[in-house]
Design an enzyme around this catalytic site. Sequence first.
Site, PDB file in Angstrom:
ATOM      1  N   CYS A   1     -25.926  14.944  -7.903  1.00  0.00           N
ATOM      2  CA  CYS A   1     -26.134  14.528  -9.289  1.00  0.00           C
ATOM      3  C   CYS A   1     -26.064  15.779 -10.161  1.00  0.00           C
ATOM      4  CB  CYS A   1     -27.495  13.852  -9.424  1.00  0.00           C
ATOM      5  SG  CYS A   1     -27.983  13.532 -11.135  1.00  0.00           S
ATOM      6  N   CYS A  25     -19.025   8.579  -0.449  1.00  0.00           N
ATOM      7  CA  CYS A  25     -19.907   7.952   0.534  1.00  0.00           C
ATOM      8  C   CYS A  25     -21.340   8.325   0.142  1.00  0.00           C
ATOM      9  CB  CYS A  25     -19.529   8.477   1.913  1.00  0.00           C
ATOM     10  SG  CYS A  25     -20.376   7.690   3.265  1.00  0.00           S
TER      11      CYS A  25
END
Length: 153
Positions: free
Chosen positions: A114, A139
Amino acid sequence: MPIPFFGALFGSTAAMSDKFPVQKTEGEWQAQLSPEQFRILRKKGTEPPGSGTYDKHYPSSGVYTCTGCNAPLYKANHKFDSGCGWPAFWDAVPGAVGQRDDSTFGMKRTEIVCNSCGGHLGHIFKGEGFKNPKDERHCVNSVSINFSPEENK
């Protein structure tokens, strides 16, 4: 030879040295996150394949946000069934996800994090032949994301 999944399942204790807009101490992260969320988001762990809430979750609209800081990461219409056992996306919200080389466990992969809090999301794989516009598979651990049916998160 070590088994890569086994090592990834338990996570790495390597500290993240990058500076992100959302900064918290390890203790603050531990107080906010469940032990499993902390192990995956902050210690780069991996949930077992097929065990996550969002592996088979396919809404037509909405947004997936970071569990650590609630930043929008992925749109529902970018999610696809890759059969890998984890939520898979072919693209991220522009600027939301960072990439870095990951050579842990003798493998060459690309970690995704993130860009707001540095939380570990999973790995990105390119050129696998998926029929999506980018031929990419982000993924992602279900533990690393939350879902909101609202597009404008």
